[in-house]
Each structure stands twice: as C-alpha cells, then as structure tokens.
Design a protein around this motif. Sequence first.
Motif, mmCIF file in Angstrom:
data_model
loop_
_atom_site.group_PDB
_atom_site.id
_atom_site.type_symbol
_atom_site.label_atom_id
_atom_site.label_comp_id
_atom_site.label_asym_id
_atom_site.label_seq_id
_atom_site.Cartn_x
_atom_site.Cartn_y
_atom_site.Cartn_z
ATOM 1 N N HIS A 277 -5.683 2.530 -8.455
ATOM 2 C CA HIS A 277 -4.010 2.456 -8.554
ATOM 3 C C HIS A 277 -3.485 2.951 -10.185
ATOM 4 O O HIS A 277 -3.221 1.911 -10.568
ATOM 5 C CB HIS A 277 -3.591 1.400 -7.992
ATOM 6 C CG HIS A 277 -3.663 1.223 -6.718
ATOM 7 N ND1 HIS A 277 -3.645 2.077 -5.486
ATOM 8 C CD2 HIS A 277 -4.527 0.174 -6.124
ATOM 9 C CE1 HIS A 277 -4.072 1.492 -4.082
ATOM 10 N NE2 HIS A 277 -4.626 0.349 -4.609
ATOM 11 N N GLU B 177 0.750 -1.379 -0.029
ATOM 12 C CA GLU B 177 0.230 0.042 -0.118
ATOM 13 C C GLU B 177 1.021 1.329 0.059
ATOM 14 O O GLU B 177 0.352 2.239 -0.547
ATOM 15 C CB GLU B 177 -0.954 -0.078 1.114
ATOM 16 C CG GLU B 177 -2.235 -1.156 0.927
ATOM 17 C CD GLU B 177 -3.130 -0.486 0.175
ATOM 18 O OE1 GLU B 177 -3.153 0.673 -0.314
ATOM 19 O OE2 GLU B 177 -3.727 -1.302 -0.334
ATOM 20 N N GLN C 17 0.763 3.902 -3.054
ATOM 21 C CA GLN C 17 0.464 5.422 -2.790
ATOM 22 C C GLN C 17 1.419 6.449 -3.287
ATOM 23 O O GLN C 17 1.029 7.306 -3.777
ATOM 24 C CB GLN C 17 0.290 5.638 -1.085
ATOM 25 C CG GLN C 17 -1.022 5.221 -0.489
ATOM 26 C CD GLN C 17 -1.203 5.339 1.083
ATOM 27 O OE1 GLN C 17 -0.461 6.339 1.599
ATOM 28 N NE2 GLN C 17 -1.675 4.544 1.565
#
Length: 344
Positions: A205, A148, A152
């Motif tokens: 994403h 994650e 990000q």
Amino acid sequence: MMSAPTQLRVIIEETKVHKLTLLDGIPSTVDELLAAAHDHFQLQGSFTVMYMDKDFDNQFFTLTSTDVVKDKDTIKLVKTEEPSVFLTLTPINEVAASPPPVSLDLSFQDDSSSLRSSDTIILPQPSEYRSEPWPTNFVVPTFPYNIEMLLQAGNKAYESDGSLLQNPSMNSNILEKLAEAIFHFTAYPTGLHILAVVEALIKKHPCLREPGTSFSGLYGWQQRLKYKMANYRSKMRRLDVPGEKNPAKNCKRPKRAEVNYLPPHPSGETNNSLEMERQELLNEVKKKNNTKVIQEKMEKTFSCRRLEVVSGSPAAGDFQERWPALFCEAEVGESINPQRCLLQ
C-alpha cells in the motif's frame, strides 16, 4: 556575475528550525548546498537534503537538483547513519550453567536500501516467545472491508498522481491487524522485524508512505507499530492462553469486594489434583461424623469451586450435584462465617 543573497528556512531532524543566509545565492549543486549548511550549523555526521514541494501540499521530497529551490523556500536536513550493532556475549564455559544473555541493540534510519544481507544478524529466539519461525517475506494481513476499500482507492490515486492517503482514523485498525500477525511469530519483535513489516506494508500500500517524517516514509509507521506491540503484549497477558497454568487469566482483575474473585490454587495443587479431591468429597459426604475431613477438603478445593462459578456460571442443580457438601448444614454455616470469609 554574483547572484543576490538568498535566505532559506532549514529544518534539522524535526526538532530544530533555523534561517540560512546564502550570500552568493543558491549553490549550483546539492552537495554544495549541503556543505554550506554543514559549515554554517556546525553539523556532525552525514545528512540528506529534502525540499518542501508546494505543489504537493508542502510534502517533503528528496532534493536532486537545486534548480527547484528558491528564495524563502524550506529545506530539511535528515541525518543518515550506518546501523550499529552491539552484542554482549557470555564466555562459552558459562553456557552450561545458564542461557547466554544476548542483547541486540539496533539503531538505524529508514534508508534500508543501504543494508546488505551480510549486514543482518539474526539471533535465535527462545521457543516460548514464538509459535512459528519468522517468515522470509512477511505477508501483510487483510484489513477490515472498509479499510481495504480506502487503501485500494488510495493506491490508485498514488499510481495516478503520487498523492498520499492521509486518514489517521484508520491507523488503529491497521496497527491492530499487523500486531496480531506479528504475534503469531514472536511477542518481542526486533527493530529489523518491525522494519520488515513496515516495508511490506508500504510495498503493498504505497499510499501509506509518510515522506514528511523520514527520508523513506517508514519512520512514523515503525514507531507506531513498536508501541502498538507493547500494548498488544499487555492485552494478551490478560487473555487466556492454551496450556497456561492459570486458566483464570481471561477474567478481569478483581477489585475489592468484587463477586468474581478468583483465588490461586493452594501451593503444590493443580486442576487435576483438586479434581481428585472433589471426587473423594463425593464419597466423604456420604459418611457419618465426618465433618472435619469434609471441612478440610472443602477448604482445599475452594479455588476450584470459585473458578467454576465465575467462568462457567453453572445452574444450581448441577452445582449441587458436583459439590453436595457445600449444601450441608455445617458448610452453609461456615460460608457465612465472617472470619472464614476474610481468609478466603
């Protein structure tokens, strides 16, 4: 005034690489360039033109103007086709005899924007293939913490300058979580299911997009997820599933002479029926001159005892309390009988 002849390196559907010579230079429009390639290579079908951008580490982008194409540059021709649907249906008078064999074969490119809701055919799946109905909007699961964090940072970089995250080492973790989420709905996702999952992943994403593999950047993830689901199904077959008739599925497959051998129950017997046999054995072992009855019941309940030993690893005292006949002189002698060992 005629332009000087120009040469281009042309990639056709990832598998063919050719040289294209344009005697009059680069055409003024993309359609004219595509028409020249069509005529030269005798192409069939519809194609989209992409060009290699050196400013973005030679990534491919959709060509909207031929002004960016120079001599000795590289372009790619990606085939775009409308999805085709093939259905095999059984006459209605045969439905009562057996379920209709319905097969759905979908072949399409990643340009999903061309698909309308009326183009989508959703067939009901058997209940044994899913635990929950397929969602209208697939929710991408949360990945491990380190993944994650990378995503990000990659998304921020993508929003800033359009750069993509290229870290193949994390693909396995992403695919594992996606397969686990899909398995809650179906063990056999269709091509449309896979596409919906990948679209949701890229929407959340965008740094994971792969424009070098297809026009929309989804194709690579589609193929990897399809093969991952096949591997995930194989993995789940080896695990224990609640309600399964064979509770020994969570044990590894026995090899020759392995001590964790788990034989199947006798034909027609279940866990409940064998438990009743065990209860009767507790009474039979207290009777005199009852060796034959005890031997028959011990043979019938052999698979049940093996399951307790392999799966539960009980203490010797507890096991003796549940199976006192096993410690009788006659049964101890039978347990070391080579002929009986081979049969069991």
